[in-house]
Design a protein around this motif. Structure first.
Motif, mmCIF file in Angstrom:
data_model
loop_
_atom_site.group_PDB
_atom_site.id
_atom_site.type_symbol
_atom_site.label_atom_id
_atom_site.label_comp_id
_atom_site.label_asym_id
_atom_site.label_seq_id
_atom_site.Cartn_x
_atom_site.Cartn_y
_atom_site.Cartn_z
ATOM 1 N N SER A 76 49.877 43.870 43.562
ATOM 2 C CA SER A 76 49.614 42.436 43.397
ATOM 3 C C SER A 76 50.469 41.627 44.363
ATOM 4 O O SER A 76 51.668 41.881 44.528
ATOM 5 N N GLU A 102 42.264 40.761 37.484
ATOM 6 C CA GLU A 102 42.370 41.171 38.882
ATOM 7 C C GLU A 102 41.641 40.114 39.716
ATOM 8 O O GLU A 102 40.474 39.807 39.438
ATOM 9 N N THR A 144 45.674 39.661 43.593
ATOM 10 C CA THR A 144 46.669 39.053 42.697
ATOM 11 C C THR A 144 46.287 39.370 41.266
ATOM 12 O O THR A 144 45.201 39.891 40.985
ATOM 13 N N ASN A 145 47.169 39.045 40.353
ATOM 14 C CA ASN A 145 46.915 39.338 38.939
ATOM 15 C C ASN A 145 46.988 38.051 38.124
ATOM 16 O O ASN A 145 47.531 37.033 38.575
ATOM 17 N N THR A 150 51.647 37.204 41.177
ATOM 18 C CA THR A 150 51.929 38.330 42.069
ATOM 19 C C THR A 150 52.999 39.244 41.495
ATOM 20 O O THR A 150 53.671 39.968 42.219
#
Length: 643
Positions: A76, A102, A144-145, A150
């Motif tokens: 991430s 996600e 990224t999450n 991140t």
């Protein structure tokens, strides 16, 4: 991501709250609040300054093992880069990697700006989306999450699939000027499709008017450009290239191409070569073009399988390349059946009988090697003559005409092949004579000796030492340059039955005349006589005569050495004297020299003078002073008077 946010919001509202009596306005506020929460997270993630690259990728189009591309694991807050082409459709996906969402966000790698909602996707159990590229360049695919965070642990590979092509950024009709632009398409294969926009990949440049390409091998990934940068590759099995070049050449040229597999060639939109077929490497030669200084050449190539090569070259047209080669036997003893006469200008290296659609052939025959007539039906590149009955001699040649748009170019008639059939007897000379001068002058040029023979197929001539045969050796007539000595001119005639006969002629060589004017003679006065000329003649001359450009007269003019010249009363200056030889059989020789004739002096006393007058006269001999005294005496004084 939107689904996860909705679940979280509903969980936050307890059943007790839902069971209470609520006003309509409260429910409205609740719905607005829900919409706000969901909408605030439906967009794109910003580019994090701490992001780093995990790897860079590009597609080798047509190679199944590289589509899709599966990247290295990405954590991430990090990204991979990909070269993309405008008009191509890509799919990006990542499996479930984090406890939260996600997120995949696309950025322009040059500016780190995103592509809006179309370049973003989010999901709670992984995410996947299609994207139509609007640039030919490089992008970053950021993972990224959660809500664009991140900080999640773990990592997963990103999968990229090229779903369709169709480059809409570059101009697929662009030409190079005196060099090629090769436009690459996915139009190859066993049955090539047309060169259309939805098959267009990109291009590469060849900085030459010649092409010699193997694309790096038969299973290579060959790079091509979009927006002037290499953005992808094409797998060199099952693709096509349309090469374009504007040429400024003018005049007649001949093109040679080769390919494995198919090729086509167009000049200003007109097809002039079409070998759009499956084939091993084959060369096609003698494709004639007549250029005007502003012409468009389009050269198509496709590859299906195995080897992949293509070449193109252009050279000035040579009208003298129409040649023929005689069969192995040309002189027969008795009746004979000749083999094939082979012609130049073969079209295909793979099929010697394939006819060049641009060229038309016409074979001709003759019985004297001078007057030729068309042979009916003899219109192929090669020709096999019929059986010849003895005694006979036939001569063959080939004409070539150029059809279509290059008809302004033309080939010269071919060389001549002679085929003979002889009787089994010795040749005979008509009249048993040889024509040609018996007496010759030394060093004469262009002298002809000839014979007329029957049942003869070849001739071998010999001439005296110092002579030169300038043409005709092997025929019944030769042209020679004479030497300085005589001797015999001879010829041996032979035929296909190994029979021969000879004849000769004795030649006398006469020497050419020469003349020598002698030494220079001294100047004389008008009316005076010169010293003897002192000239001479030689070589074939037996005498000589002197002539003049002046008005004087000669004494013993026919004596080259003893002749004298008497100047005319009115001539003066440099007079040309010419000695011309006489006698002999080889013309005349002349030579000249000059003599100077001086004028005589002239004096004039003028009118009667008064007393005590004086005067003077100047001539080329000196000067004279004179005066007259009162005593009427004339006094003269002369100085430097010479004659």
């Amino acid at each position: 991501m939107m689904r996860k946010l909705l679940y979280s919001f509903l969980f936050f509202i307890s059943p007790k709250i839902l069971s209470k009596k609520s006003s309509t306005s409260s429910l409205g506020l609740l719905c607005v609040g829900m919409f706000f929460v969901v909408s605030s997270n439906y967009g794109q993630c910003a580019y994090p300054s701490s992001a780093s690259s995990v790897g860079s990728y590009s597609f080798c189009i047509g190679r199944s093992s590289t589509n899709p591309i599966v990247s290295a694991n990405v954590s991430s807050g990090n990204y991979i880069t990909l070269d993309v082409i405008s008009g191509f459709v890509y799919n990006f996906s990542v499996p479930n990697a984090f406890t939260g969402n996600e997120n995949l966000t696309l950025f322009n790698a040059d500016t780190n700006t995103n592509f809006g909602s179309l370049g973003y996707s989010s999901g709670g159990s992984g995410t996947s989306f299609d994207w139509l590229s609007t640039i030919s360049g490089r992008i970053k695919i950021l993972l990224t999450n959660g809500n664009c965070a991140t900080n999640a642990s773990g990592s997963r590979a990103i999968t990229i699939t090229l779903k369709s092509v169709g480059n809409n950024f570059d101009d697929q009709s662009a030409y190079g000027t005196n060099n090629w632009i090769g436009h690459i398409y996915t139009a190859g294969g066993e049955m090539p499709t047309t060169f259309t926009a939805n098959k267009y990949l990109g291009y590469y440049r060849i900085n030459s008017e010649s092409i010699n390409e193997n694309f790096g091998g038969s299973t290579n990934c060959f790079s091509f450009m979009s927006n002037s940068v290499n953005r992808a590759q094409v797998y060199t099995e099952g693709f096509a290239v349309r090469y374009r070049m504007k040429t400024t050449k003018s005049g007649c040229y001949v093109i040679t191409v080769s390919a494995d597999d198919g090729i086509r060639l167009y000049l200003n939109g007109t097809n002039i070569l079409d070998r759009w077929v499956e084939q091993s490497s084959t060369t096609y030669s003698n494709v004639v073009v007549n250029l005007d200084g502003d012409d468009d050449l389009v050269f198509d190539y496709y590859e299906n399988g195995d080897a992949n090569t293509v070449t193109f070259s252009i050279a000035p047209f040579d009208a003298g390349t129409n040649t023929i080669t005689a069969p192995g036997t040309v002189d027969f003893c008795g009746n004979g059946t000749p083999g094939q006469i082979t012609g130049s200008l073969q079209y295909s290296s793979g099929d010697s009988n394939l006819q060049n659609p641009q060229l038309s052939f016409q074979w001709q025959s003759s019985t004297d090697g001078v007057t030729f007539n068309n042979i009916n039906g003899a219109t192929l590149r090669n020709y096999t003559p019929p059986t010849i009955t003895a005694p006979n001699i036939f001569y063959y040649r080939r004409l070539v005409s150029i059809n279509g748009i290059s008809s302004g170019c033309s080939y010269s008639p071919s060389n001549i092949v002679r085929i003979t059939a002889s009787s089994n007897s010795a040749p005979t000379f008509t009249g048993n004579t040889m024509t040609g001068a018996t007496n010759q002058c030394a060093l004469a040029t262009g002298q002809v000796y000839s014979v007329v023979a029957t049942n003869a197929t070849s001739y071998i001539w010999s001439v005296p030492s110092g002579w030169t045969i300038t043409s005709g050796q092997g025929t019944n007539s030769i042209t020679v340059t004479i030497g300085t000595a005589g001797g015999s001119v001879s010829v041996t005639a032979a035929n296909g039955c190994n029979k021969n006969a000879s004849i000769s002629k004795t030649i006398t060589v006469n020497q050419n005349p020469t003349a020598n004017a002698g030494t220079a003679v001294a100047a004389i006065c008008q009316g005076a006589t010169s010293a003897a000329m002192g000239g001479s003649v030689g070589g074939g001359a037996t005498g000589g005569t002197w002539t003049t450009s002046g008005s004087g007269t000669w004494t013993n003019a026919t004596s080259p050495s003893g002749a004298t010249y008497t100047a005319g009363a009115s001539e003066s200056g440099n007079i040309t004297l010419t000695l011309t030889t006489t006698g002999g059989s080889c013309g005349n020789a002349t030579i000249t020299k000059t003599i100077t004739v001086n004028p005589k002096p002239i004096a004039n006393a003028g009118t009667t003078l008064a007393d005590n007058l004086s005067g003077s006269y100047i001539s080329s001999y000196g000067w004279i002073n004179w005066w007259r005294s009162y005593s009427r005496k004339m006094v003269w004084r002369c100085r430097n008077l010479v004659k």
